[in-house]
Every structure is written in structure tokens, then in C-alpha cells.
Motif scaffolding. Sequence first.
Motif, PDB file in Angstrom:
ATOM      1  N   ILE A 137       0.827  -1.206   0.000  1.00 23.97           N
ATOM      2  CA  ILE A 137       0.000   0.000   0.000  1.00 23.97           C
ATOM      3  C   ILE A 137       0.858   1.252   0.000  1.00 23.97           C
ATOM      4  O   ILE A 137       0.356   2.343  -0.222  1.00 23.97           O
ATOM      5  CB  ILE A 137      -1.019   0.020   1.163  1.00 23.97           C
ATOM      6  CG1 ILE A 137      -0.340  -0.130   2.509  1.00 23.97           C
ATOM      7  CG2 ILE A 137      -2.064  -1.060   0.954  1.00 23.97           C
ATOM      8  CD1 ILE A 137      -1.274   0.001   3.688  1.00 23.97           C
ATOM      9  N   SER A 138       2.140   1.085   0.265  1.00 26.26           N
ATOM     10  CA  SER A 138       3.095   2.188   0.132  1.00 26.26           C
ATOM     11  C   SER A 138       4.430   1.587  -0.273  1.00 26.26           C
ATOM     12  O   SER A 138       5.042   0.845   0.493  1.00 26.26           O
ATOM     13  CB  SER A 138       3.229   2.969   1.440  1.00 26.26           C
ATOM     14  OG  SER A 138       4.160   4.016   1.294  1.00 26.26           O
ATOM     15  N   SER A 139       4.861   1.892  -1.480  1.00 24.77           N
ATOM     16  CA  SER A 139       6.124   1.344  -1.963  1.00 24.77           C
ATOM     17  C   SER A 139       7.299   2.042  -1.278  1.00 24.77           C
ATOM     18  O   SER A 139       7.123   2.951  -0.478  1.00 24.77           O
ATOM     19  CB  SER A 139       6.209   1.445  -3.480  1.00 24.77           C
ATOM     20  OG  SER A 139       6.048   2.785  -3.881  1.00 24.77           O
ATOM     21  N   LYS A 140       8.470   1.635  -1.632  1.00 22.34           N
ATOM     22  CA  LYS A 140       9.704   2.072  -0.967  1.00 22.34           C
ATOM     23  C   LYS A 140       9.828   3.591  -0.894  1.00 22.34           C
ATOM     24  O   LYS A 140       9.684   4.299  -1.879  1.00 22.34           O
ATOM     25  CB  LYS A 140      10.896   1.495  -1.721  1.00 22.34           C
ATOM     26  CG  LYS A 140      12.241   1.897  -1.155  1.00 22.34           C
ATOM     27  CD  LYS A 140      13.334   1.190  -1.923  1.00 22.34           C
ATOM     28  CE  LYS A 140      14.428   2.144  -2.291  1.00 22.34           C
ATOM     29  NZ  LYS A 140      15.489   1.474  -3.048  1.00 22.34           N
ATOM     30  N   CYS A 141      10.098   4.052   0.319  1.00 23.05           N
ATOM     31  CA  CYS A 141      10.497   5.438   0.535  1.00 23.05           C
ATOM     32  C   CYS A 141      11.716   5.379   1.446  1.00 23.05           C
ATOM     33  O   CYS A 141      11.940   4.381   2.136  1.00 23.05           O
ATOM     34  CB  CYS A 141       9.367   6.272   1.133  1.00 23.05           C
ATOM     35  SG  CYS A 141       8.775   5.725   2.737  1.00 23.05           S
ATOM     36  N   SER A 142      12.524   6.423   1.441  1.00 24.72           N
ATOM     37  CA  SER A 142      13.753   6.363   2.231  1.00 24.72           C
ATOM     38  C   SER A 142      14.108   7.714   2.819  1.00 24.72           C
ATOM     39  O   SER A 142      13.702   8.761   2.307  1.00 24.72           O
ATOM     40  CB  SER A 142      14.909   5.838   1.379  1.00 24.72           C
ATOM     41  OG  SER A 142      15.139   6.703   0.292  1.00 24.72           O
ATOM     42  N   LEU A 143      14.870   7.659   3.906  1.00 18.95           N
ATOM     43  CA  LEU A 143      15.357   8.851   4.577  1.00 18.95           C
ATOM     44  C   LEU A 143      16.525   8.451   5.470  1.00 18.95           C
ATOM     45  O   LEU A 143      16.398   7.540   6.299  1.00 18.95           O
ATOM     46  CB  LEU A 143      14.241   9.488   5.430  1.00 18.95           C
ATOM     47  CG  LEU A 143      14.598  10.751   6.197  1.00 18.95           C
ATOM     48  CD1 LEU A 143      14.863  11.911   5.230  1.00 18.95           C
ATOM     49  CD2 LEU A 143      13.475  11.121   7.155  1.00 18.95           C
ATOM     50  N   ASN A 144      17.651   9.114   5.288  1.00 16.91           N
ATOM     51  CA  ASN A 144      18.820   8.924   6.158  1.00 16.91           C
ATOM     52  C   ASN A 144      19.216   7.460   6.355  1.00 16.91           C
ATOM     53  O   ASN A 144      19.463   7.024   7.479  1.00 16.91           O
ATOM     54  CB  ASN A 144      18.597   9.593   7.516  1.00 16.91           C
ATOM     55  CG  ASN A 144      18.386  11.079   7.391  1.00 16.91           C
ATOM     56  OD1 ASN A 144      18.966  11.739   6.526  1.00 16.91           O
ATOM     57  ND2 ASN A 144      17.530  11.638   8.249  1.00 16.91           N
ATOM     58  N   GLY A 145      19.255   6.706   5.272  1.00 19.75           N
ATOM     59  CA  GLY A 145      19.713   5.320   5.363  1.00 19.75           C
ATOM     60  C   GLY A 145      18.671   4.324   5.825  1.00 19.75           C
ATOM     61  O   GLY A 145      18.995   3.170   6.098  1.00 19.75           O
ATOM     62  N   VAL A 146      17.407   4.736   5.915  1.00 21.14           N
ATOM     63  CA  VAL A 146      16.316   3.839   6.301  1.00 21.14           C
ATOM     64  C   VAL A 146      15.353   3.768   5.125  1.00 21.14           C
ATOM     65  O   VAL A 146      15.022   4.791   4.521  1.00 21.14           O
ATOM     66  CB  VAL A 146      15.563   4.353   7.551  1.00 21.14           C
ATOM     67  CG1 VAL A 146      14.409   3.422   7.913  1.00 21.14           C
ATOM     68  CG2 VAL A 146      16.506   4.519   8.724  1.00 21.14           C
ATOM     69  N   LEU A 189      11.509   2.103   3.855  1.00 24.96           N
ATOM     70  CA  LEU A 189      10.240   1.623   4.395  1.00 24.96           C
ATOM     71  C   LEU A 189       9.291   1.289   3.263  1.00 24.96           C
ATOM     72  O   LEU A 189       9.195   2.031   2.285  1.00 24.96           O
ATOM     73  CB  LEU A 189       9.600   2.708   5.269  1.00 24.96           C
ATOM     74  CG  LEU A 189       8.138   2.494   5.676  1.00 24.96           C
ATOM     75  CD1 LEU A 189       8.014   1.336   6.671  1.00 24.96           C
ATOM     76  CD2 LEU A 189       7.553   3.767   6.260  1.00 24.96           C
ATOM     77  N   ALA A 190       8.595   0.183   3.406  1.00 21.87           N
ATOM     78  CA  ALA A 190       7.453  -0.161   2.561  1.00 21.87           C
ATOM     79  C   ALA A 190       6.369  -0.685   3.490  1.00 21.87           C
ATOM     80  O   ALA A 190       6.660  -1.245   4.551  1.00 21.87           O
ATOM     81  CB  ALA A 190       7.825  -1.215   1.525  1.00 21.87           C
ATOM     82  N   VAL A 191       5.120  -0.484   3.108  1.00 23.37           N
ATOM     83  CA  VAL A 191       3.987  -0.904   3.934  1.00 23.37           C
ATOM     84  C   VAL A 191       3.116  -1.842   3.108  1.00 23.37           C
ATOM     85  O   VAL A 191       2.785  -1.547   1.958  1.00 23.37           O
ATOM     86  CB  VAL A 191       3.166   0.317   4.408  1.00 23.37           C
ATOM     87  CG1 VAL A 191       2.025  -0.121   5.317  1.00 23.37           C
ATOM     88  CG2 VAL A 191       4.059   1.335   5.115  1.00 23.37           C
ATOM     89  N   ALA A 192       2.750  -2.971   3.713  1.00 20.82           N
ATOM     90  CA  ALA A 192       1.881  -3.948   3.048  1.00 20.82           C
ATOM     91  C   ALA A 192       0.752  -4.341   3.986  1.00 20.82           C
ATOM     92  O   ALA A 192       0.865  -4.210   5.209  1.00 20.82           O
ATOM     93  CB  ALA A 192       2.683  -5.189   2.644  1.00 20.82           C
ATOM     94  N   GLU A 193      -0.316  -4.807   3.390  1.00 20.61           N
ATOM     95  CA  GLU A 193      -1.439  -5.286   4.191  1.00 20.61           C
ATOM     96  C   GLU A 193      -1.806  -6.702   3.801  1.00 20.61           C
ATOM     97  O   GLU A 193      -1.780  -7.059   2.623  1.00 20.61           O
ATOM     98  CB  GLU A 193      -2.651  -4.368   4.084  1.00 20.61           C
ATOM     99  CG  GLU A 193      -3.297  -4.320   2.736  1.00 20.61           C
ATOM    100  CD  GLU A 193      -4.508  -3.414   2.688  1.00 20.61           C
ATOM    101  OE1 GLU A 193      -5.080  -3.108   3.741  1.00 20.61           O
ATOM    102  OE2 GLU A 193      -4.869  -3.000   1.584  1.00 20.61           O
ATOM    103  N   ALA A 194      -2.119  -7.485   4.812  1.00 17.99           N
ATOM    104  CA  ALA A 194      -2.595  -8.841   4.589  1.00 17.99           C
ATOM    105  C   ALA A 194      -4.077  -8.779   4.251  1.00 17.99           C
ATOM    106  O   ALA A 194      -4.781  -7.837   4.638  1.00 17.99           O
ATOM    107  CB  ALA A 194      -2.379  -9.685   5.847  1.00 17.99           C
ATOM    108  N   ASP A 195      -4.546  -9.770   3.510  1.00 16.25           N
ATOM    109  CA  ASP A 195      -5.978  -9.854   3.210  1.00 16.25           C
ATOM    110  C   ASP A 195      -6.766  -9.975   4.503  1.00 16.25           C
ATOM    111  O   ASP A 195      -6.308 -10.583   5.478  1.00 16.25           O
ATOM    112  CB  ASP A 195      -6.277 -11.068   2.340  1.00 16.25           C
ATOM    113  CG  ASP A 195      -5.740 -10.933   0.930  1.00 16.25           C
ATOM    114  OD1 ASP A 195      -5.425  -9.810   0.510  1.00 16.25           O
ATOM    115  OD2 ASP A 195      -5.635 -11.974   0.247  1.00 16.25           O
ATOM    116  N   ILE A 196      -7.976  -9.440   4.477  1.00 19.90           N
ATOM    117  CA  ILE A 196      -8.909  -9.567   5.601  1.00 19.90           C
ATOM    118  C   ILE A 196     -10.010 -10.491   5.141  1.00 19.90           C
ATOM    119  O   ILE A 196     -10.613 -10.265   4.093  1.00 19.90           O
ATOM    120  CB  ILE A 196      -9.508  -8.211   5.978  1.00 19.90           C
ATOM    121  CG1 ILE A 196      -8.422  -7.230   6.383  1.00 19.90           C
ATOM    122  CG2 ILE A 196     -10.529  -8.371   7.105  1.00 19.90           C
ATOM    123  CD1 ILE A 196      -8.918  -5.798   6.498  1.00 19.90           C
TER     124      ILE A 196
END
Length: 179
Positions: A153-162, A164-171
Motif C-alpha cells: 500500500i506504500s512502496s519504498k520510501c527512504s530517509l537517512n539510510g532507512v 520503508l514499505a507498507v503492506a497489508e494482509a488480506d482480511i
Amino acid sequence: MDFLPIIQLLVPYHARLFLKTKGLQVWLLQKNRNVNPFDLTVQLWPRNIYLGIGCRRGTTLESIETLVLPKLKELGIDLRTIVGVASVDLKKDEAGLLNFAAKYNWEISFFTAEELQNAAGEFSSSDFVKSVVGVSNVCERSAVLAANNGSIISSKCSLNGVTLAVAEADIVLDFEKLS
């Protein structure tokens, strides 16, 4: 007066919700806590969100929070919906990452480069990450695997060597099993 079954789905980003029901009168399933279309609105907060995180060696908890917390706020994701954090197994002793997961009482899981490589989907790529880790992307692939092959739901973003990506499992809501 007879009521027809009504199901209304209001989902601000790509979610896969599966409903099985008999005799349902009115339900509203949403992920936006600011939408209250009825005088009395019951909100369900499913815990199905996973964070995939990559980071440089020695990254602090505070550096991780500097990227993650504002991004979650931007996405409208409440911290109570997060199940866990995932990364590559090379980071299993990374204090900042471990402390971050512990601070919020989230599960943490690690995947081998081979497991990450075998994740299904389209992912961004970094030659540098591949040279260090053995796979071209850690955050997106680990988020998807942690979410049991869920959706990003949010592909790769980065800041200061970190990163992040966000995913959701099916409900899956199965009202027949509740009876």
C-alpha cells in the motif's frame, strides 16, 4: 418493513476484503477513521498492516521513527493496525530495528535473501542493496512476505539510510463461522 442486505465498502487504498454472510442488515467496513456516515458508526480496526524496513548498520530507533511515523500518519494508518516489522536476516541483531519493534510491541520477522528473492510481485531495485544483501530490495519484499503475500500500500520510501514499505494482509470476514 423488509430490509435488503446492504454492504458498503469504503476503503481509501487497495484492500482485499472478502465477506461471507447470511442475513446481514447493514455493515460499513472502512479504513478511514474520519469517515462516519451514520449517527452511530462502529469502527473495526483490523490488525493486518506490516512494515518492511531496511537500514544501514548502526541505524538508531530514532532514525527509523523519523521516517516511519510521519509516513504512517500521511497514509492514515493507525499504529493499532500494525502487526509487525520485517527485514532481511542480516539485520536480526540490529539494535535500532529490534528496539523499534519492541517499543511498539510489534512482532519482528526476518527473511533470508533467498526468501526475499522469491517474493511474488513487482519491486523497486537497487544494485547497491543487491551487492550488500544479495537481493535488490529488502523493504518491499519483506513487507509482502510478512503480510502473507499481501498487497503493497506504500512502496519504498527512504530517509537517512532507512527504507520503508507498507503492506497489508488480506482480511477475511466469515460470519458463518461466528454462529
